[in-house]
Design a protein around this motif. Structure first.
Motif, PDB file in Angstrom:
ATOM      1  N   MET A 129       2.351  -7.300   3.516  1.00  0.00           N
ATOM      2  CA  MET A 129       3.717  -6.953   3.788  1.00  0.00           C
ATOM      3  C   MET A 129       4.261  -8.461   3.002  1.00  0.00           C
ATOM      4  O   MET A 129       4.074  -9.195   3.766  1.00  0.00           O
ATOM      5  CB  MET A 129       4.274  -6.528   4.786  1.00  0.00           C
ATOM      6  N   ALA A 130       5.546  -8.162   2.353  1.00  0.00           N
ATOM      7  CA  ALA A 130       6.076  -9.518   1.822  1.00  0.00           C
ATOM      8  C   ALA A 130       7.184  -9.837   2.994  1.00  0.00           C
ATOM      9  O   ALA A 130       7.564  -8.897   3.821  1.00  0.00           O
ATOM     10  CB  ALA A 130       6.893  -9.333   0.793  1.00  0.00           C
ATOM     11  N   LYS A 131       7.371 -11.304   3.090  1.00  0.00           N
ATOM     12  CA  LYS A 131       8.427 -11.735   4.130  1.00  0.00           C
ATOM     13  C   LYS A 131       9.562 -11.510   3.519  1.00  0.00           C
ATOM     14  O   LYS A 131       9.769 -11.713   2.325  1.00  0.00           O
ATOM     15  CB  LYS A 131       8.174 -13.026   4.261  1.00  0.00           C
ATOM     16  N   ARG A 132      10.612 -11.211   4.298  1.00  0.00           N
ATOM     17  CA  ARG A 132      12.146 -11.200   4.041  1.00  0.00           C
ATOM     18  C   ARG A 132      12.533 -12.396   3.744  1.00  0.00           C
ATOM     19  O   ARG A 132      12.472 -13.450   4.565  1.00  0.00           O
ATOM     20  CB  ARG A 132      12.767 -10.335   4.947  1.00  0.00           C
ATOM     21  N   PRO A 133      13.133 -12.749   2.768  1.00  0.00           N
ATOM     22  CA  PRO A 133      13.793 -14.036   2.313  1.00  0.00           C
ATOM     23  C   PRO A 133      15.020 -14.251   3.294  1.00  0.00           C
ATOM     24  O   PRO A 133      15.805 -13.584   3.497  1.00  0.00           O
ATOM     25  CB  PRO A 133      14.209 -14.048   0.802  1.00  0.00           C
ATOM     26  N   VAL A 134      14.809 -15.433   3.784  1.00  0.00           N
ATOM     27  CA  VAL A 134      15.849 -15.607   5.208  1.00  0.00           C
ATOM     28  C   VAL A 134      16.086 -17.384   4.675  1.00  0.00           C
ATOM     29  O   VAL A 134      15.345 -18.004   4.840  1.00  0.00           O
ATOM     30  CB  VAL A 134      15.333 -15.594   6.447  1.00  0.00           C
ATOM     31  N   PRO A 135      17.590 -17.605   4.352  1.00  0.00           N
ATOM     32  CA  PRO A 135      17.618 -19.069   4.494  1.00  0.00           C
ATOM     33  C   PRO A 135      17.693 -19.678   5.512  1.00  0.00           C
ATOM     34  O   PRO A 135      17.817 -19.313   6.718  1.00  0.00           O
ATOM     35  CB  PRO A 135      19.123 -18.886   3.992  1.00  0.00           C
ATOM     36  N   LEU A 136      17.171 -21.044   5.571  1.00  0.00           N
ATOM     37  CA  LEU A 136      16.969 -21.595   6.770  1.00  0.00           C
ATOM     38  C   LEU A 136      18.048 -22.556   6.971  1.00  0.00           C
ATOM     39  O   LEU A 136      19.124 -22.741   6.310  1.00  0.00           O
ATOM     40  CB  LEU A 136      15.861 -22.900   6.390  1.00  0.00           C
ATOM     41  N   TYR A 137      18.264 -22.419   8.418  1.00  0.00           N
ATOM     42  CA  TYR A 137      19.672 -23.019   9.162  1.00  0.00           C
ATOM     43  C   TYR A 137      19.466 -24.237   8.791  1.00  0.00           C
ATOM     44  O   TYR A 137      18.490 -25.003   9.175  1.00  0.00           O
ATOM     45  CB  TYR A 137      19.633 -22.634  10.452  1.00  0.00           C
ATOM     46  N   ASP A 138      20.611 -25.015   8.402  1.00  0.00           N
ATOM     47  CA  ASP A 138      20.917 -26.388   8.379  1.00  0.00           C
ATOM     48  C   ASP A 138      21.248 -27.200   9.654  1.00  0.00           C
ATOM     49  O   ASP A 138      22.305 -27.035  10.016  1.00  0.00           O
ATOM     50  CB  ASP A 138      21.871 -26.746   7.145  1.00  0.00           C
ATOM     51  N   PHE A 139      20.200 -28.118  10.121  1.00  0.00           N
ATOM     52  CA  PHE A 139      20.662 -28.673  11.493  1.00  0.00           C
ATOM     53  C   PHE A 139      21.446 -29.929  11.354  1.00  0.00           C
ATOM     54  O   PHE A 139      21.482 -30.811  12.139  1.00  0.00           O
ATOM     55  CB  PHE A 139      19.161 -28.821  12.199  1.00  0.00           C
ATOM     56  N   LYS A 140      21.966 -30.380  10.058  1.00  0.00           N
ATOM     57  CA  LYS A 140      22.584 -31.784   9.843  1.00  0.00           C
ATOM     58  C   LYS A 140      23.790 -31.921  10.859  1.00  0.00           C
ATOM     59  O   LYS A 140      23.871 -32.893  11.394  1.00  0.00           O
ATOM     60  CB  LYS A 140      22.953 -31.616   8.431  1.00  0.00           C
ATOM     61  N   ALA A 141      24.461 -30.796  10.859  1.00  0.00           N
ATOM     62  CA  ALA A 141      25.697 -30.975  11.823  1.00  0.00           C
ATOM     63  C   ALA A 141      25.305 -31.062  13.174  1.00  0.00           C
ATOM     64  O   ALA A 141      25.828 -31.805  14.021  1.00  0.00           O
ATOM     65  CB  ALA A 141      26.523 -29.584  11.467  1.00  0.00           C
ATOM     66  N   PHE A 142      24.245 -30.222  13.720  1.00  0.00           N
ATOM     67  CA  PHE A 142      23.726 -30.501  14.886  1.00  0.00           C
ATOM     68  C   PHE A 142      23.175 -31.845  15.245  1.00  0.00           C
ATOM     69  O   PHE A 142      23.391 -32.604  16.372  1.00  0.00           O
ATOM     70  CB  PHE A 142      22.686 -29.589  15.206  1.00  0.00           C
ATOM     71  N   GLY A 143      22.581 -32.297  14.430  1.00  0.00           N
ATOM     72  CA  GLY A 143      21.890 -33.814  14.366  1.00  0.00           C
ATOM     73  C   GLY A 143      22.883 -34.831  14.595  1.00  0.00           C
ATOM     74  O   GLY A 143      22.936 -35.708  15.578  1.00  0.00           O
ATOM     75  N   ALA A 144      23.963 -34.671  13.998  1.00  0.00           N
ATOM     76  CA  ALA A 144      25.329 -35.611  13.862  1.00  0.00           C
ATOM     77  C   ALA A 144      25.852 -35.661  15.070  1.00  0.00           C
ATOM     78  O   ALA A 144      26.039 -36.504  15.645  1.00  0.00           O
ATOM     79  CB  ALA A 144      26.275 -35.407  12.736  1.00  0.00           C
ATOM     80  N   ALA A 145      25.881 -34.350  15.627  1.00  0.00           N
ATOM     81  CA  ALA A 145      26.611 -34.514  17.094  1.00  0.00           C
ATOM     82  C   ALA A 145      25.991 -34.596  18.107  1.00  0.00           C
ATOM     83  O   ALA A 145      26.565 -35.479  18.944  1.00  0.00           O
ATOM     84  CB  ALA A 145      26.724 -32.695  17.399  1.00  0.00           C
ATOM     85  N   ILE A 146      24.417 -34.748  17.864  1.00  0.00           N
ATOM     86  CA  ILE A 146      23.661 -35.291  18.821  1.00  0.00           C
ATOM     87  C   ILE A 146      23.520 -36.764  18.817  1.00  0.00           C
ATOM     88  O   ILE A 146      23.507 -37.488  19.933  1.00  0.00           O
ATOM     89  CB  ILE A 146      22.259 -34.901  18.824  1.00  0.00           C
ATOM     90  N   LYS A 147      23.631 -37.318  17.722  1.00  0.00           N
ATOM     91  CA  LYS A 147      23.739 -38.811  17.416  1.00  0.00           C
ATOM     92  C   LYS A 147      25.085 -39.508  18.093  1.00  0.00           C
ATOM     93  O   LYS A 147      24.903 -40.572  18.853  1.00  0.00           O
ATOM     94  CB  LYS A 147      23.717 -39.101  15.961  1.00  0.00           C
ATOM     95  N   ALA A 148      26.070 -38.715  17.737  1.00  0.00           N
ATOM     96  CA  ALA A 148      27.352 -39.126  18.269  1.00  0.00           C
ATOM     97  C   ALA A 148      27.575 -38.990  19.807  1.00  0.00           C
ATOM     98  O   ALA A 148      27.863 -40.015  20.348  1.00  0.00           O
ATOM     99  CB  ALA A 148      28.615 -38.144  17.674  1.00  0.00           C
ATOM    100  N   ALA A 149      27.085 -38.065  20.516  1.00  0.00           N
ATOM    101  CA  ALA A 149      27.101 -37.831  21.828  1.00  0.00           C
ATOM    102  C   ALA A 149      26.186 -38.830  22.334  1.00  0.00           C
ATOM    103  O   ALA A 149      26.704 -39.688  23.443  1.00  0.00           O
ATOM    104  CB  ALA A 149      26.719 -36.265  22.399  1.00  0.00           C
ATOM    105  N   ARG A 150      24.998 -39.193  21.936  1.00  0.00           N
ATOM    106  CA  ARG A 150      24.082 -39.987  22.569  1.00  0.00           C
ATOM    107  C   ARG A 150      24.811 -41.364  22.298  1.00  0.00           C
ATOM    108  O   ARG A 150      24.584 -42.242  23.298  1.00  0.00           O
ATOM    109  CB  ARG A 150      22.795 -39.988  21.682  1.00  0.00           C
ATOM    110  N   ASN A 151      25.113 -41.926  21.359  1.00  0.00           N
ATOM    111  CA  ASN A 151      25.877 -43.025  21.312  1.00  0.00           C
ATOM    112  C   ASN A 151      27.319 -43.185  22.131  1.00  0.00           C
ATOM    113  O   ASN A 151      27.314 -44.102  22.797  1.00  0.00           O
ATOM    114  CB  ASN A 151      26.507 -43.452  19.765  1.00  0.00           C
ATOM    115  N   GLU A 152      27.721 -42.058  22.478  1.00  0.00           N
ATOM    116  CA  GLU A 152      28.926 -42.078  23.222  1.00  0.00           C
ATOM    117  C   GLU A 152      28.539 -42.265  24.623  1.00  0.00           C
ATOM    118  O   GLU A 152      29.218 -43.088  25.399  1.00  0.00           O
ATOM    119  CB  GLU A 152      29.721 -40.818  23.257  1.00  0.00           C
TER     120      GLU A 152
END
Length: 118
Positions: free
Chosen positions: A1-24
């Protein structure tokens, strides 16, 4: 059975928010990674490259910094509470009654000033 093509979620905004919070919060990457039992490089990749964290690390980071995930998963809807509101709630939870009175009075004065300034 072939896998359904699913676009991967881009975690860049999440990473930026974590970095900003950590620095804060004034926390070093080493301190956070030591406390979460992950490598500093893994945390750096999450913050800077948008690497997908494990579910446990994702949970640990959003709860540590009181970050609303709604803003990442439902960007076109109004989140019940934004990250800023969650972080303010956490600060207020640790505040004394005197501190609460000061913050309340300040917020009221800001509201009055905002409505009366042309």
């Amino acid at each position: 059975m072939a896998k359904r093509p699913v676009p991967l979620y881009d975690f860049k905004a999440f990473g930026a928010a974590i970095k900003a919070a950590r620095n804060e919060y004034g926390e070093s990457r080493k301190k956070v990674s030591d406390e979460l039992y992950i490598s500093p490089r893994y945390l750096a990749n999450i913050e800077n490259k948008g690497q997908q964290p494990s579910l446990q690390v994702f949970y640990d980071l959003v709860t540590r910094y009181h970050i609303s995930v709604d803003q990442f998963f439902f960007p076109n809807s109004n989140a019940e509470k934004s990250t800023g509101r969650r972080q303010l709630d956490a600060l207020l939870d640790g505040m004394s009654d005197k501190g609460i009175r000061i913050v309340t009075a300040t917020a009221r004065e800001m509201e009055i000033a905002a409505c009366c300034v042309p």
